[in-house]
Design a protein around this motif. Structure first.
Motif, short mmCIF file in Angstrom:
data_model
loop_
_atom_site.label_atom_id
_atom_site.label_comp_id
_atom_site.label_asym_id
_atom_site.label_seq_id
_atom_site.Cartn_x
_atom_site.Cartn_y
_atom_site.Cartn_z
N VAL A 5 0.85 -1.19 0.00
CA VAL A 5 0.00 0.00 0.00
C VAL A 5 0.89 1.24 0.00
CG1 VAL A 5 -1.67 1.35 1.35
CG2 VAL A 5 -1.98 -1.12 1.07
N VAL A 6 0.60 2.13 -0.94
CA VAL A 6 1.30 3.41 -1.03
C VAL A 6 0.43 4.48 -0.39
CG1 VAL A 6 2.31 5.14 -2.56
CG2 VAL A 6 2.34 2.72 -3.23
N ILE A 7 0.99 5.19 0.57
CA ILE A 7 0.31 6.34 1.16
C ILE A 7 0.98 7.57 0.55
CG2 ILE A 7 -0.21 7.55 3.32
CD1 ILE A 7 0.04 4.79 4.73
N ASN A 8 0.25 8.21 -0.36
CA ASN A 8 0.88 9.24 -1.17
C ASN A 8 0.40 10.64 -0.76
OD1 ASN A 8 2.04 10.82 -3.10
ND2 ASN A 8 1.24 9.68 -4.86
N ALA A 9 1.33 11.41 -0.21
CA ALA A 9 0.99 12.78 0.19
C ALA A 9 1.70 13.81 -0.70
CB ALA A 9 1.35 12.99 1.66
N CYS A 10 2.07 13.41 -1.90
CA CYS A 10 2.66 14.37 -2.85
C CYS A 10 1.55 15.31 -3.32
CB CYS A 10 3.28 13.65 -4.04
SG CYS A 10 4.68 12.61 -3.56
N MET A 11 1.85 16.59 -3.37
CA MET A 11 0.80 17.57 -3.65
C MET A 11 0.98 18.28 -4.98
SD MET A 11 -1.32 17.59 -1.16
CE MET A 11 -1.25 16.40 0.14
N PRO A 82 6.45 15.05 0.52
CA PRO A 82 7.47 16.11 0.50
C PRO A 82 7.72 16.62 1.91
CG PRO A 82 5.36 16.95 -0.28
CD PRO A 82 5.19 15.47 -0.11
N PHE A 83 8.88 17.22 2.10
CA PHE A 83 9.26 17.76 3.41
C PHE A 83 8.66 19.16 3.54
CE2 PHE A 83 12.87 19.44 6.20
CZ PHE A 83 12.59 18.61 7.27
N TRP A 84 7.69 19.27 4.41
CA TRP A 84 7.02 20.55 4.62
C TRP A 84 7.18 20.98 6.08
CZ3 TRP A 84 1.44 20.97 2.16
CH2 TRP A 84 1.56 20.98 0.76
N ASP A 85 7.58 22.22 6.25
CA ASP A 85 7.69 22.78 7.60
C ASP A 85 8.35 21.80 8.56
OD1 ASP A 85 6.44 25.51 7.24
OD2 ASP A 85 4.97 24.17 6.33
N MET A 86 9.48 21.30 8.08
CA MET A 86 10.39 20.42 8.83
C MET A 86 9.80 19.04 9.14
SD MET A 86 12.59 22.55 8.56
CE MET A 86 14.05 23.13 9.37
N PHE A 88 6.22 16.43 7.47
CA PHE A 88 5.47 16.09 6.25
C PHE A 88 4.17 16.90 6.24
CE2 PHE A 88 5.00 12.53 9.34
CZ PHE A 88 3.73 12.84 9.79
N PRO A 89 3.47 16.95 5.11
CA PRO A 89 2.23 17.74 5.06
C PRO A 89 1.22 17.29 6.14
CG PRO A 89 2.89 17.14 2.85
CD PRO A 89 3.80 16.38 3.78
N SER A 90 0.53 18.26 6.74
CA SER A 90 -0.35 17.94 7.86
C SER A 90 -1.47 16.97 7.48
CB SER A 90 -0.95 19.22 8.44
OG SER A 90 -1.63 19.93 7.43
N VAL A 91 -1.86 16.96 6.20
CA VAL A 91 -2.93 16.04 5.80
C VAL A 91 -2.53 14.59 6.09
CG1 VAL A 91 -2.16 15.82 3.39
CG2 VAL A 91 -4.56 15.47 3.94
N LEU A 138 16.76 18.53 12.87
CA LEU A 138 15.79 19.44 12.24
C LEU A 138 14.78 18.69 11.39
CD1 LEU A 138 18.17 22.32 11.10
CD2 LEU A 138 16.57 22.35 13.02
N GLU A 139 15.03 17.42 11.19
CA GLU A 139 14.18 16.60 10.31
C GLU A 139 13.21 15.83 11.19
OE1 GLU A 139 12.59 13.60 8.81
OE2 GLU A 139 14.60 12.71 8.96
N GLN A 140 11.97 16.28 11.21
CA GLN A 140 11.01 15.73 12.18
C GLN A 140 10.00 14.76 11.59
OE1 GLN A 140 10.78 16.21 15.72
NE2 GLN A 140 12.91 16.61 15.20
N ALA A 141 10.22 14.35 10.33
CA ALA A 141 9.29 13.40 9.73
C ALA A 141 9.67 11.96 10.08
CB ALA A 141 9.25 13.59 8.21
N THR A 142 10.95 11.63 9.88
CA THR A 142 11.39 10.25 10.13
C THR A 142 11.16 9.83 11.60
OG1 THR A 142 13.03 10.53 8.39
CG2 THR A 142 13.30 8.61 9.82
N PRO A 143 11.51 10.67 12.58
CA PRO A 143 11.27 10.25 13.97
C PRO A 143 9.79 9.95 14.23
CG PRO A 143 12.68 12.18 13.94
CD PRO A 143 12.22 11.96 12.52
N TYR A 144 8.91 10.76 13.62
CA TYR A 144 7.47 10.51 13.83
C TYR A 144 7.05 9.18 13.21
CZ TYR A 144 2.49 10.49 13.54
OH TYR A 144 1.20 10.09 13.65
#
Ligand SMILES: Cc1cc2nc3c(=O)[nH]c(=O)nc-3n(C[C@H](O)[C@H](O)[C@H](O)COP(=O)(O)O)c2cc1C
Length: 191
Positions: A5-11, A82-86, A88-91, A138-144
């Motif tokens: 399953v691909v969860i795609n948040a590309c905008m 994509p990397f948004w505001d350090m 991923f997109p809030s959606v 500064l990269e807060q997507a991977t830890p989440y």
């Protein structure tokens, strides 16, 4: 065939993250039954007090139950964002909150939460505008995503990224995207 399953948040239409995703999906779709959930097509509302009240009364919209089951039952997961505001997109966070459902993606013993998701491997694909590498504080997507993997019982996380794209020439961007695809294709041999 196992499922992916691909969860795609590309905008953006010209999304670089999407290009890397497409590059790795080419070989992956030969190995897996691929299904994509596009954040842009979902009208995901944030989890507010009404939603929580509904949950307390035993109601969860069927759409989210189905999506949660799809994600929980997937043999592999790919998250493209994509990397948004350090991060991923809030959606994407709103999506995760809506499908993080008791007795579907996780459950609980007397003492702790236990993940119920099947995927033994997760691939997170991103591109960043600034020169911030995976693992940088500064990269807060991977830890989440790692933390959510613990809650949901997901397996090993692989990260595929390209950085500094907003400060690179078109030629440099092209070669970074191509390099990420090549790295991804190699990784997918054992994914
Ligand atoms: C709304 C928005 C927020 C962004 N925030 C950041 C940021 O905090 N840090 C960063 O390095 N780049 C940031 N960027 C730049 C993107 O990460 C970069 O351009 C990335 O390659 C976009 O991915 P895409 O081509 O897949 O859309 C932001 C871009 C947008 C549109």
């Amino acid at each position: 065939m196992e499922s992916l399953v691909v969860i795609n948040a590309c905008m953006r239409e010209e999304s670089r993250t999407q290009r890397i995703l497409d590059g790795v999906l080419a070989p992956l779709s030969k190995k897996y039954n691929v299904e994509t959930v596009n954040m842009g097509e979902l009208d995901c509302k944030w989890v507010n007090s009404d939603v929580l009240k509904e949950r307390d009364n035993g109601y969860v919209p069927q759409l989210y139950v189905n999506l949660a089951k799809k994600v929980a039952n997937a043999d592999r997961l790919v998250i493209a964002a994509p990397f948004w505001d350090m991060s991923f997109p809030s959606v994407l966070k709103v999506f995760f909150e809506n499908i993080s459902l008791f007795n579907i993606t996780f459950t609980s013993t007397q003492t702790e939460c236990v993940g119920l998701c099947k995927a033994k491997k997760v691939l997170y694909i991103t591109t960043r505008g600034m020169n911030i590498k995976t693992g940088d504080p500064l990269e807060q997507a991977t830890p989440y995503i790692k933390a959510l993997s613990k809650l949901w019982g997901l397996g090993e996380l692989y990260v595929l990224s390209a950085e500094n794209l907003d400060y690179s020439s078109d030629k440099e961007i092209e070669s970074k995207v191509e390099a990420a695809i090549a790295q991804g294709v190699e990784l997918c041999k054992t994914f």
